[in-house]
Design a protein around this motif. Structure first.
Motif, short mmCIF file in Angstrom:
data_model
loop_
_atom_site.label_atom_id
_atom_site.label_comp_id
_atom_site.label_asym_id
_atom_site.label_seq_id
_atom_site.Cartn_x
_atom_site.Cartn_y
_atom_site.Cartn_z
N GLY A 1 0.78 -1.23 0.00
CA GLY A 1 0.00 0.00 0.00
C GLY A 1 0.81 1.28 0.00
N PHE A 2 2.10 1.22 -0.20
CA PHE A 2 2.89 2.46 -0.22
C PHE A 2 3.66 2.56 -1.54
N SER A 3 4.12 3.77 -1.81
CA SER A 3 4.97 4.03 -2.97
C SER A 3 6.26 4.65 -2.50
N LYS A 4 7.37 4.07 -2.91
CA LYS A 4 8.70 4.60 -2.61
C LYS A 4 9.50 4.62 -3.89
N ASN A 5 10.11 5.75 -4.16
CA ASN A 5 10.94 5.91 -5.36
C ASN A 5 12.20 6.69 -5.00
N ASN A 6 12.81 6.34 -3.87
CA ASN A 6 13.96 7.13 -3.43
C ASN A 6 15.26 6.35 -3.30
N ALA A 7 15.32 5.15 -3.85
CA ALA A 7 16.57 4.38 -3.82
C ALA A 7 17.60 5.05 -4.72
N PRO A 8 18.86 5.12 -4.30
CA PRO A 8 19.89 5.65 -5.19
C PRO A 8 20.08 4.73 -6.39
N MET A 9 20.06 5.33 -7.57
CA MET A 9 20.25 4.59 -8.82
C MET A 9 21.32 5.32 -9.64
N TYR A 10 22.28 4.57 -10.15
CA TYR A 10 23.32 5.11 -11.02
C TYR A 10 23.07 4.50 -12.39
N LEU A 11 22.52 5.32 -13.30
CA LEU A 11 21.97 4.80 -14.55
C LEU A 11 22.68 5.37 -15.77
N THR A 12 22.70 4.57 -16.80
CA THR A 12 23.21 5.00 -18.09
C THR A 12 22.13 4.73 -19.14
N LYS A 13 22.07 5.55 -20.16
CA LYS A 13 21.05 5.42 -21.19
C LYS A 13 21.56 4.57 -22.35
N SER A 14 20.64 3.83 -22.94
CA SER A 14 20.98 3.08 -24.15
C SER A 14 19.81 3.13 -25.11
N SER A 15 20.11 3.41 -26.37
CA SER A 15 19.10 3.34 -27.41
C SER A 15 19.31 2.11 -28.29
N GLN A 16 20.27 1.26 -27.93
CA GLN A 16 20.48 -0.01 -28.63
C GLN A 16 19.25 -0.90 -28.42
N LYS A 17 18.71 -1.43 -29.49
CA LYS A 17 17.53 -2.30 -29.38
C LYS A 17 17.88 -3.68 -28.84
N ASP A 18 19.13 -4.09 -29.04
CA ASP A 18 19.59 -5.39 -28.56
C ASP A 18 20.94 -5.20 -27.89
N PHE A 19 21.01 -5.52 -26.61
CA PHE A 19 22.28 -5.44 -25.89
C PHE A 19 22.29 -6.43 -24.75
N ILE A 20 23.48 -6.61 -24.19
CA ILE A 20 23.67 -7.35 -22.94
C ILE A 20 24.37 -6.40 -21.99
N TYR A 21 23.90 -6.36 -20.75
CA TYR A 21 24.50 -5.52 -19.71
C TYR A 21 24.87 -6.44 -18.55
N GLU A 22 26.11 -6.35 -18.07
CA GLU A 22 26.58 -7.22 -16.99
C GLU A 22 27.24 -6.42 -15.88
N VAL A 23 27.15 -6.94 -14.66
CA VAL A 23 27.82 -6.33 -13.52
C VAL A 23 28.03 -7.37 -12.42
N LYS A 24 29.06 -7.17 -11.65
CA LYS A 24 29.34 -7.98 -10.45
C LYS A 24 28.98 -7.13 -9.23
N THR A 25 28.23 -7.71 -8.30
CA THR A 25 27.90 -7.01 -7.05
C THR A 25 28.57 -7.72 -5.88
N VAL A 26 29.10 -6.94 -4.95
CA VAL A 26 29.69 -7.45 -3.70
C VAL A 26 29.07 -6.62 -2.58
N PHE A 27 28.56 -7.27 -1.56
CA PHE A 27 27.78 -6.54 -0.56
C PHE A 27 27.95 -7.16 0.82
N ASN A 28 27.66 -6.36 1.84
CA ASN A 28 27.70 -6.85 3.22
C ASN A 28 26.38 -6.49 3.92
#
Length: 187
Positions: free
Chosen positions: A37-64
């Protein structure tokens, strides 16, 4: 990292050419309406734009992560009411959830699977095929497993999409999330 922009810039972060570290803040999240029942849109996001119709995007995450609902992973972002996030989410010292939220027209859904709480490294791969996305994960960067296939805009064509990294702490006092070597592979 080149060509990335903040949406909800965090108070503490560091970056170089190959990595980003976010120190999350309490009360940050991404969710729209469904069930809770709530709306939250305040998470930090680091984004890049792409207009490629077909792509693969990869990343490794390490967290504690250490507090209930601490999460970090990838974000596919069209606008406030149409986006998808895929991440680990801390539950307790026995297990965490690996899952994805797809939000369409302002309503989120959530699909998960339990994984060991001792896991602190996950690789993500997103494949875009026009408006369709395939999301996969791996613990070793060798064997990838499908998490989800979805269409973000009900078949309506969009040219540009934001893709990138996010981390948040809906309840806890924050944690450190590291993103290593995010990159595109043009299909």
């Amino acid at each position: 990292m080149k060509n990335y922009n903040w949406l909800n810039k965090p108070g503490k972060f560091s970056e170089d050419e190959q990595s980003l570290i976010i120190k999350t803040q309490k009360g940050t999240d991404m969710w729209q309406r469904t069930h809770y029942g709530f709306s939250k849109n305040n998470a930090p996001m680091y984004l890049t734009k792409s207009s490629q119709k077909d792509f693969i995007y990869e990343v490794k995450t390490v967290f504690n992560s250490q507090y209930l609902y601490d999460q970090c992973g990838i974000m596919i972002y069209l606008n406030e009411n149409n986006w998808a996030k895929f991440s680990s989410e801390y539950e307790n010292d026995k297990f965490q959830r690996l899952g994805g939220v797809v939000t369409k027209d302002g309503y989120s859904d959530w699909a998960t699977q339990d994984i060991k709480s001792s896991i602190n490294t996950i690789y993500y791969r997103v494949t875009r095929e026009t408006n369709d996305f395939i999301v996969e994960y791996s613990f070793d960067n060798i064997d990838f497993h499908q998490m989800r296939i979805f269409n973000l805009a009900y078949g309506n064509i969009f040219n540009e999409i934001n893709v990138g990294l996010y981390a948040c702490s809906p309840q806890g006092n924050g944690f450190e999330a590291k993103f290593i070597s995010p990159h595109f592979i043009v299909k």
